[in-house]
Design a protein around this motif. Sequence first.
Motif, PDB file in Angstrom:
ATOM      1  N   ASN A  13       0.840  -1.187   0.000  1.00  0.00           N
ATOM      2  CA  ASN A  13       0.000   0.000   0.000  1.00  0.00           C
ATOM      3  C   ASN A  13       0.885   1.250   0.000  1.00  0.00           C
ATOM      4  O   ASN A  13       1.700   1.438   0.908  1.00  0.00           O
ATOM      5  N   GLY A  36     -10.045  -6.690 -11.095  1.00  0.00           N
ATOM      6  CA  GLY A  36      -9.191  -6.473  -9.937  1.00  0.00           C
ATOM      7  C   GLY A  36      -8.484  -7.733  -9.499  1.00  0.00           C
ATOM      8  O   GLY A  36      -8.559  -8.780 -10.146  1.00  0.00           O
ATOM      9  N   ILE A  57      -8.706  -5.776  -4.567  1.00  0.00           N
ATOM     10  CA  ILE A  57      -8.070  -4.548  -5.037  1.00  0.00           C
ATOM     11  C   ILE A  57      -8.609  -4.277  -6.435  1.00  0.00           C
ATOM     12  O   ILE A  57      -8.420  -5.077  -7.344  1.00  0.00           O
ATOM     13  N   LYS A  58      -9.312  -3.185  -6.609  1.00  0.00           N
ATOM     14  CA  LYS A  58      -9.855  -2.841  -7.921  1.00  0.00           C
ATOM     15  C   LYS A  58      -8.728  -2.409  -8.861  1.00  0.00           C
ATOM     16  O   LYS A  58      -7.700  -1.895  -8.420  1.00  0.00           O
ATOM     17  N   GLN A  61      -7.152   0.949  -8.499  1.00  0.00           N
ATOM     18  CA  GLN A  61      -6.372   1.210  -7.292  1.00  0.00           C
ATOM     19  C   GLN A  61      -4.906   0.797  -7.447  1.00  0.00           C
ATOM     20  O   GLN A  61      -4.095   1.098  -6.588  1.00  0.00           O
ATOM     21  N   GLU A  63      -1.359   1.255  -8.635  1.00  0.00           N
ATOM     22  CA  GLU A  63      -0.521   2.379  -9.060  1.00  0.00           C
ATOM     23  C   GLU A  63       0.568   1.921 -10.032  1.00  0.00           C
ATOM     24  O   GLU A  63       0.821   2.573 -11.026  1.00  0.00           O
ATOM     25  N   VAL A  72      -0.274  -0.379  -4.619  1.00  0.00           N
ATOM     26  CA  VAL A  72      -1.697  -0.043  -4.697  1.00  0.00           C
ATOM     27  C   VAL A  72      -1.999   1.125  -3.773  1.00  0.00           C
ATOM     28  O   VAL A  72      -1.265   1.384  -2.811  1.00  0.00           O
ATOM     29  N   ASN A  73      -3.081   1.819  -4.059  1.00  0.00           N
ATOM     30  CA  ASN A  73      -3.482   2.964  -3.258  1.00  0.00           C
ATOM     31  C   ASN A  73      -4.864   2.673  -2.687  1.00  0.00           C
ATOM     32  O   ASN A  73      -5.877   2.895  -3.357  1.00  0.00           O
ATOM     33  N   ILE A  74      -4.898   2.160  -1.451  1.00  0.00           N
ATOM     34  CA  ILE A  74      -6.170   1.831  -0.823  1.00  0.00           C
ATOM     35  C   ILE A  74      -6.160   2.274   0.646  1.00  0.00           C
ATOM     36  O   ILE A  74      -5.098   2.459   1.236  1.00  0.00           O
TER      37      ILE A  74
END
Length: 76
Positions: A13, A36, A57-58, A61, A63, A72-74
């Motif tokens: 993340n 995802g 994780i879609k 999301q 990166e 990922v950005n969650i």
Amino acid sequence: MRLSDLQHKDVVNVMDGSKIGNIIDIKIDSKGNMEGLIVEKSKFLVSMFTTKNEIEIKWGQIEKIGEDVILVNIVI
């Protein structure tokens, strides 16, 4: 790139630098497009925050997919 290639990468993340876990599956829509990733949470995240051991994780999301990690950005 194959699913087996993705499964060997750590999912991290970018919000806090924590390792979320590893990919165990992918989600595909009815048209065959990848929606995802299904990630098995690391033991720390499972025990501290929830009893559910996987997270979706879609695609939006994600990166960056690097050589060793997927960023990922969650918000967890």
